[in-house]
Each structure stands twice: as C-alpha cells, then as structure tokens.
Design a protein around this motif. Structure first.
Motif, PDB file in Angstrom:
ATOM      1  N   GLU A 149      -0.431   6.290   9.741  1.00  0.00           N
ATOM      2  CA  GLU A 149      -0.985   6.230   8.392  1.00  0.00           C
ATOM      3  C   GLU A 149      -1.614   7.571   8.025  1.00  0.00           C
ATOM      4  O   GLU A 149      -1.477   8.047   6.891  1.00  0.00           O
ATOM      5  CB  GLU A 149      -2.042   5.119   8.321  1.00  0.00           C
ATOM      6  N   ALA A 150      -2.276   8.206   9.009  1.00  0.00           N
ATOM      7  CA  ALA A 150      -2.902   9.505   8.772  1.00  0.00           C
ATOM      8  C   ALA A 150      -1.859  10.581   8.470  1.00  0.00           C
ATOM      9  O   ALA A 150      -2.049  11.423   7.572  1.00  0.00           O
ATOM     10  CB  ALA A 150      -3.740   9.901   9.981  1.00  0.00           C
ATOM     11  N   VAL A 151      -0.748  10.569   9.220  1.00  0.00           N
ATOM     12  CA  VAL A 151       0.331  11.533   8.974  1.00  0.00           C
ATOM     13  C   VAL A 151       0.917  11.318   7.583  1.00  0.00           C
ATOM     14  O   VAL A 151       1.148  12.275   6.826  1.00  0.00           O
ATOM     15  CB  VAL A 151       1.423  11.407  10.056  1.00  0.00           C
ATOM     16  N   LYS A 152       1.161  10.052   7.232  1.00  0.00           N
ATOM     17  CA  LYS A 152       1.713   9.741   5.912  1.00  0.00           C
ATOM     18  C   LYS A 152       0.791  10.224   4.794  1.00  0.00           C
ATOM     19  O   LYS A 152       1.236  10.876   3.840  1.00  0.00           O
ATOM     20  CB  LYS A 152       1.948   8.231   5.789  1.00  0.00           C
ATOM     21  N   ASP A 153      -0.505   9.922   4.933  1.00  0.00           N
ATOM     22  CA  ASP A 153      -1.464  10.340   3.920  1.00  0.00           C
ATOM     23  C   ASP A 153      -1.541  11.866   3.818  1.00  0.00           C
ATOM     24  O   ASP A 153      -1.675  12.423   2.725  1.00  0.00           O
ATOM     25  CB  ASP A 153      -2.855   9.775   4.233  1.00  0.00           C
ATOM     26  N   GLY A 154      -1.447  12.530   4.971  1.00  0.00           N
ATOM     27  CA  GLY A 154      -1.476  13.994   4.981  1.00  0.00           C
ATOM     28  C   GLY A 154      -0.289  14.592   4.242  1.00  0.00           C
ATOM     29  O   GLY A 154      -0.430  15.575   3.499  1.00  0.00           O
ATOM     30  N   LEU A 155       0.888  14.012   4.433  1.00  0.00           N
ATOM     31  CA  LEU A 155       2.089  14.496   3.745  1.00  0.00           C
ATOM     32  C   LEU A 155       1.960  14.315   2.238  1.00  0.00           C
ATOM     33  O   LEU A 155       2.324  15.200   1.448  1.00  0.00           O
ATOM     34  CB  LEU A 155       3.321  13.751   4.267  1.00  0.00           C
ATOM     35  N   LEU A 156       1.432  13.164   1.829  1.00  0.00           N
ATOM     36  CA  LEU A 156       1.267  12.903   0.400  1.00  0.00           C
ATOM     37  C   LEU A 156       0.252  13.861  -0.224  1.00  0.00           C
ATOM     38  O   LEU A 156       0.457  14.379  -1.323  1.00  0.00           O
ATOM     39  CB  LEU A 156       0.839  11.448   0.183  1.00  0.00           C
TER      40      LEU A 156
END
Length: 230
Positions: A149-156
């Motif tokens: 979830e952290a990686v996804k949020d970082g990409l966004l």
C-alpha cells in the motif's frame, strides 16, 4: 503443507515408464510453457510430458507464500530450486519441479500490452481467451499489505497516474496486478494447468532426465520419427 496431486492417474515417476512406447508429441520440460502446451495438445493427440523434477504438491515450501525464501535457500542436489551461473556470470536459480519457474518466483501476474500483441501479429481474441484459460487456474487478486500500500501511494504521489486499481491489463499508471498466490497464501503453479488435460491422452513422467533425442527420416516424405532416450 501438502496438497494432493489433482491428476495422479497420469503423473508417474520415470522409473515406471514402459521400455518402449509411442506418442504423437513429446514435450521435454514441464515448466510454464510445457505444462500449458501438453495440456492443450492432449485434446487432439497422444502426449508425453517429461519433467526432470517432481510434483510441487508434496513440497511444503513451494505450496505457501511463507515458504518462498525457504525454497530458494534449499541448495541440496534434489531441491526444486537449482543454482546455476549464466553465460554472463550471473548467479541465479532455475526450477527442477513440475510447474517450472512458477513454483519458485514471486508470483506476479500481468497480461501483455495490446500494442505488444498487435506488433507480434497475434489474434487479440485468441490471446484474450488464452489469458482467461490460464487465469482461471493460477491468477488471483492479491491481498494488499502495508508495504505494498505504501509503494502504491508513493507512486501516485509521484504522479504515476491514473490509479487503475486491481487489473491484469498492462496499462499506464499505477495498478495492483495479479498474483499466483491466492487470498489464503497458497501458490498455484503452471502444474495446475494440467488439470485441463485429457487424462486418456497424456502421460507425465517425473524425475526424468533426457540424455539424447534422435531423429530418423520416415520414408520419402519430410516427416521424422523421434526417439527420446532417458
């Protein structure tokens, strides 16, 4: 954790192979391509699939996501994970088990892009049907844990948009792709694709090492008779 093989009727140890028999097709290697190919061919021909390793279902470390590192760390001669050095000097692991690399890898699943399919000259409808055929057995929507979830949020936040959510499609933006681990953490390998095979038309020999393949001209036509020596 052990799981029963779903096709015990046609998967046998190579020591139980008949001294001499014939097949329409012999597939050497029961990896991600070999399992799919053998299962498909069995619906119109007599097929032999030869695999150097064993079934994945009796190997606890393969069957669950918690055993992922244990499988790669097993360096024994009969391990499902075999260490090798590539021609350019890179140390890597290759599979010695039915299902091939899908029994060892991290299990990410995605489709090819529409552009790739078009450039390859493939029939998009047939490609879509083929993906769905595979996905019914080995692809699942994964659990998104805290670090993912952290990686996804970082990409966004970095502007990798749009947020495509969960999808198998190869598209621009951020997405949650498929996994060969289901929601309970059980791994599904390409060996599961053999459940599609016609049991009356396929034989799988396990722990089979192919030493030699001989081609003999068949009469005056262009066909050959093939002999496989194990």
């Amino acid at each position: 954790m052990f799981f029963a093989a779903p096709y015990s009727t046609f998967a046998k140890d190579a020591t139980k192979a008949q001294p001499k028999t014939s097949y329409d097709y012999i597939v050497v290697g029961g990896g991600t391509s070999g399992c799919a190919l053998a299962a498909t061919l069995s619906h119109g021909a007599k097929v032999l699939l030869l695999e150097r390793g064993d079934l994945p279902y009796g190997i606890p470390s393969i069957n669950t996501i918690n055993g992922f590192l244990d499988t790669l760390a097993n360096l024994s001669p009969t391990s499902a994970s075999q260490t090798f050095v590539s021609t350019d000097g890179v140390v890597n692991q290759r599979a010695r088990v039915l299902g091939g690399g899908s029994a060892l890898n991290a299990g990410f699943f995605t489709r090819a892009s529409a552009d790739f399919v078009n450039k390859a000259g493939w029939d998009p409808t047939l490609v879509k049907e083929s993906y769905e055929w595979v996905e019914k057995k080995v692809a699942f929507e994964p659990k998104v844990l805290a670090w993912q979830e952290a990686v996804k949020d970082g990409l966004l936040e970095a502007g990798v948009l749009p947020n495509n959510g969960f999808t198998y499609e190869h598209i621009y933006g951020t997405k949650v792709g498929g996994s060969i681990f289901d929601q309970s953490g059980k791994r599904h390998t390409a060996a599961d694709l053999l459940e599609y095979a016609d049991p009356s038309n396929i034989t799988v020999h396990l722990n089979a090492t192919v030493h030699q393949i001989l081609f003999k001209p068949n009469g005056n036509n262009s066909k050959f008779t093939t002999f496989v020596i194990m």
